[in-house]
Design an enzyme around this catalytic site. Sequence first.
Site, PDB file in Angstrom:
ATOM      1  N   ARG A  99       0.635  -1.120   0.143  1.00 38.14           N
ATOM      2  CA  ARG A  99       0.064  -0.006  -0.148  1.00 38.14           C
ATOM      3  C   ARG A  99       0.863   1.263  -0.105  1.00 38.14           C
ATOM      4  O   ARG A  99       1.876   1.381   0.347  1.00 38.14           O
ATOM      5  CB  ARG A  99      -0.775   0.020   0.994  1.00 38.14           C
ATOM      6  CG  ARG A  99      -1.928  -1.258   1.288  1.00 38.14           C
ATOM      7  CD  ARG A  99      -2.708  -1.018   2.539  1.00 38.14           C
ATOM      8  NE  ARG A  99      -3.518  -2.268   2.669  1.00 38.14           N
ATOM      9  CZ  ARG A  99      -3.183  -3.513   3.414  1.00 38.14           C
ATOM     10  NH1 ARG A  99      -2.001  -3.456   3.916  1.00 38.14           N
ATOM     11  NH2 ARG A  99      -4.087  -4.365   3.430  1.00 38.14           N
TER      12      ARG A  99
ATOM     13  N   LYS B 132      -1.855  -2.653   8.142  1.00 39.32           N
ATOM     14  CA  LYS B 132      -3.067  -2.428   9.008  1.00 39.32           C
ATOM     15  C   LYS B 132      -2.826  -3.169  10.349  1.00 39.32           C
ATOM     16  O   LYS B 132      -2.828  -4.436  10.461  1.00 39.32           O
ATOM     17  CB  LYS B 132      -4.545  -2.711   8.049  1.00 39.32           C
ATOM     18  CG  LYS B 132      -4.633  -1.933   6.942  1.00 39.32           C
ATOM     19  CD  LYS B 132      -5.887  -2.288   6.440  1.00 39.32           C
ATOM     20  CE  LYS B 132      -6.138  -1.314   5.121  1.00 39.32           C
ATOM     21  NZ  LYS B 132      -7.626  -1.583   4.562  1.00 39.32           N
TER      22      LYS B 132
ATOM     23  N   HIS C  16      -2.917   2.330  -5.414  1.00 37.60           N
ATOM     24  CA  HIS C  16      -3.565   1.256  -5.134  1.00 37.60           C
ATOM     25  C   HIS C  16      -3.931   0.343  -6.376  1.00 37.60           C
ATOM     26  O   HIS C  16      -4.070  -0.963  -6.416  1.00 37.60           O
ATOM     27  CB  HIS C  16      -5.176   1.600  -4.300  1.00 37.60           C
ATOM     28  CG  HIS C  16      -5.446   0.415  -3.417  1.00 37.60           C
ATOM     29  ND1 HIS C  16      -4.666   0.378  -2.537  1.00 37.60           N
ATOM     30  CD2 HIS C  16      -6.486  -0.399  -3.524  1.00 37.60           C
ATOM     31  CE1 HIS C  16      -5.326  -0.687  -1.714  1.00 37.60           C
ATOM     32  NE2 HIS C  16      -6.533  -1.202  -2.518  1.00 37.60           N
TER      33      HIS C  16
ATOM     34  N   HIS D 274      -3.617  -9.170   3.392  1.00 32.99           N
ATOM     35  CA  HIS D 274      -4.988  -9.174   3.501  1.00 32.99           C
ATOM     36  C   HIS D 274      -5.443 -10.087   4.842  1.00 32.99           C
ATOM     37  O   HIS D 274      -4.863 -11.387   4.939  1.00 32.99           O
ATOM     38  CB  HIS D 274      -5.720  -9.818   2.413  1.00 32.99           C
ATOM     39  CG  HIS D 274      -5.708  -8.942   1.160  1.00 32.99           C
ATOM     40  ND1 HIS D 274      -5.978  -9.463  -0.020  1.00 32.99           N
ATOM     41  CD2 HIS D 274      -5.757  -7.685   1.155  1.00 32.99           C
ATOM     42  CE1 HIS D 274      -5.958  -8.318  -1.089  1.00 32.99           C
ATOM     43  NE2 HIS D 274      -5.814  -7.217  -0.179  1.00 32.99           N
TER      44      HIS D 274
ATOM     45  N   TYR E 191      -9.099 -10.800  -6.737  1.00 37.10           N
ATOM     46  CA  TYR E 191      -8.367 -10.749  -8.000  1.00 37.10           C
ATOM     47  C   TYR E 191      -8.326 -11.882  -8.981  1.00 37.10           C
ATOM     48  O   TYR E 191      -8.129 -11.939 -10.010  1.00 37.10           O
ATOM     49  CB  TYR E 191      -6.603 -10.696  -7.449  1.00 37.10           C
ATOM     50  CG  TYR E 191      -6.693  -9.266  -6.591  1.00 37.10           C
ATOM     51  CD1 TYR E 191      -6.538  -8.206  -7.195  1.00 37.10           C
ATOM     52  CD2 TYR E 191      -6.546  -9.608  -5.352  1.00 37.10           C
ATOM     53  CE1 TYR E 191      -6.616  -6.872  -6.332  1.00 37.10           C
ATOM     54  CE2 TYR E 191      -6.261  -8.054  -4.338  1.00 37.10           C
ATOM     55  CZ  TYR E 191      -6.267  -6.976  -5.047  1.00 37.10           C
ATOM     56  OH  TYR E 191      -6.168  -5.953  -4.099  1.00 37.10           O
TER      57      TYR E 191
END
Length: 299
Positions: free
Chosen positions: A150, A174, A245, A271, A280
């Site tokens: 990211r 994250k 992104h 993820h 994807y």
Amino acid sequence: MAATLAAFETHLAVERDLSAHTVRAYLADVTSLVVHASRLGITDPGALQLRTLRSWLANQQVTGRSRTTLARRATAARVFTAWLARTGRAECDRGASLGSPKAHRTLPPVLRADEAAQLVSRAVEAADDGTPLGLRDAAMLELLYATGIRVGELVALDVDDVDRERNLVRVFGKGRKERSVPFGHPAARALDRWLVQGRAALCADDAGAALFVGARGRRVDQRAVRTLVHRRIAEIPGAPDIGPHGLRHTAATHLLEGGADLRAVQEMLGHASLATTQLYTHVSSERLRRAYQQAHPRA
């Protein structure tokens, strides 16, 4: 309510260690809920009822909020009511059974393999003049496409996060979750050129250990990276207008099209859920379907 919101903000930032962006988003959503409740005469957070939460979401829908926004706000409300119950501010978790609309999942635009190759090769060619910014731009684009990280993760990198012996970069994603992401030889060469020839010429005293710095010598910010990506992609004829992104989507798509394991791609992208990574596979299937319809005489 103000004191409760301040305590909730501290919980998000300190106890859950969420990013500043996520804290702001959650706080804005919950503030909207609190304002709605106050209009209904509810000033005690412990008095929030499920019907209040539902009427708030319904009002959001009437005012034209998207399904994605509604889903996010419902999540924020559930986090808030769960925290109220856990900290004794409410008798029970009123939002536990709050439903939320399922967000539409659109196929993100991605670059073709030849377009991605043009993007990074042009950046490398532009860096041949030896200017520090040109070397930096080439290294950032190579690393974004090579790793799929990211933009926030890119700008947060420090020099020590790059392991050149194993061609790995340590990333804090994250929730401050750490992962190691591999990169290839082209990205390694671009990073070496930037670190040896470019970084020292730009780096200011207050840059610290930042891997990438801006024109003023401080840690580069996300806006500069987004501007770079959009500007470079605009130079490629026919390429979709995507930002950093979009390069993340592109990297993931190309990995899967090249035969990478879905769980390996999940780990690489950071993820939490495999369902996110599976998006994807739909991108690749959609591209295959388009190619079939264009080429097969019986499509």
